[in-house]
Every structure is written in C-alpha cells, then in structure tokens.
Motif scaffolding. Structure first.
Motif, PDB file in Angstrom:
ATOM      1  N   ALA A 552     -42.721   0.941  37.407  1.00 56.35           N
ATOM      2  CA  ALA A 552     -41.496   1.391  38.135  1.00 56.35           C
ATOM      3  C   ALA A 552     -40.861   2.724  37.823  1.00 56.35           C
ATOM      4  O   ALA A 552     -40.362   3.257  38.955  1.00 56.35           O
ATOM      5  CB  ALA A 552     -40.582   0.379  37.986  1.00 56.35           C
ATOM      6  N   GLU A 553     -41.048   3.149  36.557  1.00 56.39           N
ATOM      7  CA  GLU A 553     -40.494   4.604  36.071  1.00 56.39           C
ATOM      8  C   GLU A 553     -41.183   5.561  37.072  1.00 56.39           C
ATOM      9  O   GLU A 553     -40.555   6.364  37.388  1.00 56.39           O
ATOM     10  CB  GLU A 553     -40.885   4.691  34.736  1.00 56.39           C
ATOM     11  N   ARG A 554     -42.485   5.479  37.474  1.00 54.39           N
ATOM     12  CA  ARG A 554     -43.167   6.426  38.306  1.00 54.39           C
ATOM     13  C   ARG A 554     -42.432   6.786  39.550  1.00 54.39           C
ATOM     14  O   ARG A 554     -42.975   7.536  40.262  1.00 54.39           O
ATOM     15  CB  ARG A 554     -44.611   6.237  38.297  1.00 54.39           C
ATOM     16  N   PHE A 555     -41.958   5.521  40.052  1.00 56.50           N
ATOM     17  CA  PHE A 555     -41.333   5.583  41.437  1.00 56.50           C
ATOM     18  C   PHE A 555     -39.875   5.726  41.342  1.00 56.50           C
ATOM     19  O   PHE A 555     -39.106   5.408  42.455  1.00 56.50           O
ATOM     20  CB  PHE A 555     -41.827   4.331  42.175  1.00 56.50           C
ATOM     21  N   GLY A 556     -39.196   5.949  40.279  1.00 59.13           N
ATOM     22  CA  GLY A 556     -37.697   5.993  40.130  1.00 59.13           C
ATOM     23  C   GLY A 556     -36.982   4.647  40.253  1.00 59.13           C
ATOM     24  O   GLY A 556     -35.620   4.821  40.548  1.00 59.13           O
ATOM     25  N   VAL A 557     -37.673   3.552  40.057  1.00 57.86           N
ATOM     26  CA  VAL A 557     -37.175   2.255  40.033  1.00 57.86           C
ATOM     27  C   VAL A 557     -36.833   1.556  38.715  1.00 57.86           C
ATOM     28  O   VAL A 557     -37.646   1.846  37.729  1.00 57.86           O
ATOM     29  CB  VAL A 557     -37.823   1.249  40.885  1.00 57.86           C
ATOM     30  N   ASP A 558     -35.467   1.178  38.345  1.00 53.04           N
ATOM     31  CA  ASP A 558     -35.187   0.975  37.231  1.00 53.04           C
ATOM     32  C   ASP A 558     -35.424  -0.543  36.992  1.00 53.04           C
ATOM     33  O   ASP A 558     -34.728  -1.390  37.544  1.00 53.04           O
ATOM     34  CB  ASP A 558     -33.611   1.063  37.063  1.00 53.04           C
TER      35      ASP A 558
END
Length: 702
Positions: A552-558
């Motif tokens: 998720a970090e790679r898509f800017g999602v926390d």
C-alpha cells in the motif's frame, strides 16, 4: 427465612442460600466448597451417580453416605463433605481405592498425566498406599475406536461420560457400554469406527486417560505446552478454543466453553484439522510464473515489485475473489488498498450477510431454550454450522418442536441457498413475530469480510470486461469453480494461498497465505458477535497484513501492519467504535439493533414445485483444503450417497443402500441411496464432491 424461589442449607458449617432446584454440587461451589466428582457433568443431562466419588453425610436422610450429585439442595439440609465428616472421608477413600484396584500405574506415559482429575483427587482424597498384592487386569491397548481416538480399557473407570455424550448430546448412539458388572467395557456399536461429527468431545470429557487423541498421543506434557485462547476459523459458529502449542507447533485444539456460543463442544473438523498448518505442500516463499519454466520461488521484494506491476497494468480493471476466511483486518486492508488507492471496486464476496438480522440478534444458546424452531432451507444444518445442530437437539430434548414453516416459531434458522444473506429470514421473523433469526453462512467470516469491504468504500461497481487482474484471496476462493472460471477469462491472476497445488497452472503470481491459527485479528460469527483471533504459532511467511501494508505504501495508501490499529479504523465505521482490547477472551453479543421494516415473500421460502426432483448440493463439513491435508479426517469425508425423502423412496421402490443413478440432460452419477426424514418430497441432496456436473433438476432410477 428463604424466599419461595430459594432454599437455605448448611455445607461444612457454611450457610448458603441458592435458587430452588440447584444441585448439591453447585450449592457447595456457591459456598466455596468442592465436592469431588468423576461422572458428574451438567452438560450431559441428568446425573447418574455412577462413580460415587461425591459421597457426603447428609441430614435429614438415611444413616449412610449419599451421592451428592443426584440430590438437590433443600431447606434446612445439613451437608458434611469429606472435609468435616469422617464417614464421608472414609467413603471417598474407599471409592478411590476401589477405582484404583485395577487401574494401571502408567501416569508417566499417560497423555492425561498432569491434567488428570483421577490423579488430582487421588492425591487429595485417596489412600497413600495399596493393600492389593494380586496382578491387575490387563487388556489389549490401545484400541483404535476410530482413526482419531484410541481407547485404553485398563484406565477406564466406567463414569459413562463418553456413552452419555454419544447417546444424549450428539445422539449418534455409536459409543456404548457392553457386558455387565466387572466385565463392562466401552465399545463402539458393532465394533464399527466411531464416525460422527462430534466424536472428539469424548476425549475432553474422559476424566482419566482411557480415551485419548491419536494425533496428540505422546506429543506433549502439561509443563511443556502453552494454551493460546483463540477462535476456530473453520465454520461460521466461531467456537471458542485453546490452541495447545509446543516448540512453535500446534499440537491440539481444546474447547474453551463459551456458554452462549458453543456450550463447550467442538466438531471434529475444528478439533483435528489444525494439522493443515504443517502440510507438506505448504507455501513458504512467493512463486512467480516464468515463461517456459513454470513457477520459480522469488524473494519477497521481487514478489512485491511484481504485485505492484500487476496492479498498475490492470488500470483499475481489478476483481477480488474473497474466501470468507480472512480476518476483518486483512479484508479491510486489502479493500482499502484496492478501493481507495486504485479505484477498484469490484469483488466476489463469499456471501453478503444482511444487517436486517441485527434486529433479531440472540445468542446461539437461545436456540436451546426455544419452544418452536423453524429450520428453513434444505441444506443439512450439521454440515453448515455443526454446533447449531447440537443446540437444536438440546431444544428437542427439552420438549421443543422443530418445524419447517415459519408460522408460530420462536426461532427461525435459514440453512440453504436463496436466503438473500438473511434478509428473507429476517423479514419472515418480523412477519410471524419470532424472537430470533439466524442465517447460516457457508464461510467462517462472511459477515466480517462483507463489513470490512463495505467499510473501505461505499462505491458500487460492476465486474470489468475483460478482467485485467483477478486477485484470489485464500484457499477457499482458489478451490471455488466459479473463481477458476473467472481466472480463465482474466488477463492476469494473483493468488494468495497456503498451498502449492491450488493455484498451479493458472496463476501468474502466488503469495503465501496464513491460517487462522497464525493470525491476530477478529472474526464475526453468524450471531454478529465480534471475536478475537489470536496467533498461536508464527507462520512460515509474513502474514497478509504485513505485506499488504508494504504494498500500500507504493500507492500512497496508509495501511497499518498492526491488527489493533486497523481494527480501530474499521470499528469506527462498522462496529460502533468498540476498542480492539474490549473484544475479550469471551466476547459479548451486541444487543439487538433497530432495523428498517422490510417486506417478505413467504411464498418464496420453498422453491416452486416442478416435474422431477430438485437437486440440493451442499458443501460437506469434512471437506475443503484443511480437511484434505489432515489424514486422520479422511474417513469422515462424505460418502458417495444421495439422500431422498421416505415418500420419494417409496414411490420409486428405493431402499437404503440401493445403487441409484441420478441423471439429467445426459449427465449422470451413480450413488447409494440414503433416506432422510428431514427432506421434503421432491428434493434430493448430494455433497458437492459427489454431485459432478448435475443440473438443478434430476431424475432417479435404480
């Protein structure tokens, strides 16, 4: 003076007031005094006074010790246990001496050693030595009464707990006492293997080491093990269990007795299928499909790179097939990544469970107290939610009627397809004024997964055509024929699976999955009760929440890698903000909620009649990836049988055991006939694994 509803008595000089009808054993506990017992177990029905360990001196009464377990507390009763009465102490000492006359001195090698009531009570109440010098009786041992249970007859003290469970609780009638007097022995009916859904309960009920688990035999000692409180993740009941671990491995599963959920019982699938966590084909590293070379193991960093590439190239044309075995936290984390980070909304949920049921929420134990129970649908309750079957049997023993019409019923239970996630049974409950309604899902956490997916986003979407990426979450989804069919149409497939074989040949990337025994998080059972799942052992690969967080970090999602943090986020949306820590070891059931009025379709409860017979397929309890990887459970798998009503059998001159051909549209299977009293005329029932490709409408011939 006691009230009309209570009685006052004295036990070992302690005055106590208890409700009228309370047994003496419970009354003593209310006074803080233990009366030792072997045969007494309230869950087995009326006491039988077989072991005589509870002998006490009681006045008024005959001038000799009496069995306390079969007596009820009465006004003015004076009870003296072995603590204060020499007569009672001598009686208990003699009882134990008699029990131990032929009992073998094999405590150091007995699996019950250290957890044995006979050991404990012998130290506290028994003689310090023996007067017996003759040889003890011996028998052949162990006798395998099934692939799951071993019987050591030398250790049996004839408390009859096991036979009473078989006869009065499970009602399978397979475990019996044969012969009389000193020759009495426990045996299976006609020496057949003990084959029933709940056989393993007799292992826990046995107060000595006579009945032991073949899978736990010689695997651990009490001082070497840890018992982790968790919840079974193999059916929608959510039985409370202890996972016994030793040296980082699960060695057995025991009941943890949540009186509102399971009553202290477990089915054999929940008790023995834990062995799937150490299956030979268990995945430990990600697998990537490489052209011309098949699959190869790759490091996690490369696997995440590939997962990111697949997600980006799909351009939002993503469909997720969920198993219903994911924790609430895993399902929410995956949904948050896909629905908020990538705008992918489409999912194949295992089942959607309607919140209309919340207005008729009751604990499962309420089934056992009902006067009239309506079981709607043609799937077998025991195959869908086995403990519900025991609650229904409990109610019948108390005089309840079990019917197949909603009118006049206190409790409605929907077991079968076409229930609209429980919306229909809730509407019926409102119409007939029932106090409770239950829908039995096919998967363990269908309600929780549905809640989590909705909590991540309320956007709606239809399945893209073509599917750019199909994400298959869990082994149940990977084994589903509908999911396999979607995989054939998808451009790319990413599978999360515990086992090698399930995704071989059709996945592009396989990420190792985990078992419910390897997770922290929550499940929501068929009551709507949020329960804690606790990690018993460390999985051989990172759990799903950990790598979903990194992806998720790679898509800017926390997305937090910690279940407690994820649950707080879900709970604020779906569960009224209850804290993670408030979901205790025995979770409470939320109160019934106010729900909107909904229409009902009583005529739609039963399918319309048509020529021929209607086939009902059902997913057998003893099936699925976990059972397939437990060798000792293979004898429990469904037999190749077709069930039909007695009326249909008479009309076609079919007798039990006859070979019957079930056919339709050029497709046929040949199975043995089994008559069922709970099937409606015009309906036949076959387990999925024996139904082949048969369509819904079939014919029978011998």
């Amino acid at each position: 003076m006691s009230s009309p509803q209570t009685v006052k008595l004295t036990i070992d000089g302690v005055a106590v007031e208890v409700p009228k009808g309370t047994g003496l054993v419970e009354a003593a506990l209310a006074a803080g005094i233990e009366i030792p017992v072997f045969c007494y177990e309230p869950r087995l029905g009326a006491p039988i006074g077989a072991c005589r360990m509870c002998l006490c001196e009681i006045t008024p009464g005959p001038p000799k010790p009496q069995a306390a377990c079969i007596l009820q507390a009465a006004d003015g009763m004076v009870v003296k246990t072995a603590l204060t009465s020499a007569v009672a102490a001598e009686a208990q000492n003699a009882t134990l001496e008699f029990i131990l006359v032929n009992h073998p001195l094999d405590c150091p090698v007995c699996d019950k050693g250290g957890e044995c009531p006979l050991q404990d009570l012998t130290f506290r109440y028994g003689p310090g030595n023996t007067r017996m010098t003759f040889p003890k009786r011996t028998f052949d041992k162990p006798i395998p009464i099934s692939p799951l249970i071993a019987l050591d007859r030398e250790r049996c003290i004839l408390c009859y707990r096991c036979t009473r469970f078989s006869e009065q609780v499970a009602e399978d009638g397979q475990l019996v006492a044969v012969n009389r007097g000193s020759q009495t022995q426990i045996a299976t009916f006609e020496d057949d293997p003990y084959r029933a859904p709940f056989t393993g309960n007799v292992i826990e009920l046995c107060p000595v080491g006579a009945l032991t688990s073949t899978t736990y035999r010689f695997e651990g000692r009490p001082w070497e093990i840890q018992d982790v409180p968790t919840v079974c993740g193999l059916c929608p009941v959510g039985c409370n269990v202890y996972a016994t671990t030793r040296e980082g491995k699960v060695k057995r599963i025991l009941s943890r007795n949540h009186p509102e959920v399971d009553g202290g019982w477990l089915c054999d699938k929940g008790r023995f299928a834990y062995q799937h966590v150490r299956a030979e084909d268990r995945l430990r590293d990600p697998l990537l499909r490489v052209r011309r070379r098949g699959f190869e193991e790759v490091p996690w960093e490369r696997a995440l790179d590939e997962a990111e590439r697949l997600l980006r190239e799909a351009d939002g044309r993503i469909v997720t097939a969920l198993s219903g075995s994911e924790t609430v936290e895993q399902a929410y984390a995956l949904a948050k990544l896909l629905r908020r980070g990538l705008g992918a909304h489409s999912a194949m949920l295992p089942e959607e469970v309607s919140d209309a049921l919340d207005g008729f929420r009751l604990p499962l134990s309420a089934i056992g107290e009902a006067k009239t129970i309506a079981v709607l649908g043609d799937a077998p309750v025991v195959e869908r939610a086995p403990i519900v079957e025991l609650w229904i049997k409990h109610a019948k023993r108390s005089g309840a009627r079990v019917v197949d019409e909603a009118e006049g019923a206190d409790i409605l239970i929907w077991c079968g397809p076409g229930g609209d996630g429980g919306a229909r049974v809730a509407a019926l409950a409102r119409q007939v004024g029932a106090s409770g309604a239950f829908y039995l899902p096919e998967t363990a956490n269908a309600r929780g997964v549905s809640d989590a997916w909705s909590a991540a986003s309320d956007a709606e979407a239809t399945n893209p055509d073509p599917i750019g990426l199909l994400i298959v979450s869990g082994d149940e989804a990977a084994a589903n024929p509908d999911v396999r069919a979607s995989a054939e149409q998808a451009e790319r497939v990413l599978v999360i699976s515990m086992f090698h074989g399930l995704a071989a040949g059709w996945a592009d990337l396989v990420l190792p999955g985990t078992s419910y025994l390897e997770r922290d998080g929550t499940y929501v059972n068929l009551e709507g009760r949020v329960q804690r799942v606790r990690r018993a052992v460390i999985p051989p690969a990172p759990d799903e929440l950990a790598w979903i967080s990194r992806l998720a970090e790679r898509f800017g999602v926390d997305v937090s890698p910690y279940p407690s943090t994820v649950f707080e986020e879900v709970s604020a949306i779906a569960y009224g903000g209850i804290p993670f820590g408030a979901v205790g070891e025995q979770a409470d059931l939320p109160p019934a909620a106010q729900t909107e009025e909904q229409g009902s379709d009583p005529a739609g409860v039963r399918p319309q009649q048509h020529e021929g017979l209607r086939l009902v397929r059902y997913r057998a309890l003893f099936s699925g990836p976990a059972v397939e990887r437990t060798p000792e459970l293979q004898f429990q798998r469904p037999r190749p049988e077709v069930e039909l009503s007695e009326e249909d059998a008479r009309a076609r001159n079919i007798r039990p055991g006859d070979e019957v051909t079930v056919r339709s549209n050029g497709t046929s299977v040949t199975l043995r006939a089994q008559l069922s009293r709970d099937l409606h005329p015009g309906v036949v029932r076959i387990a999925e694994e024996h139904a082949g490709d048969l369509p819904p409408n079939v014919e029978l011939s011998t």
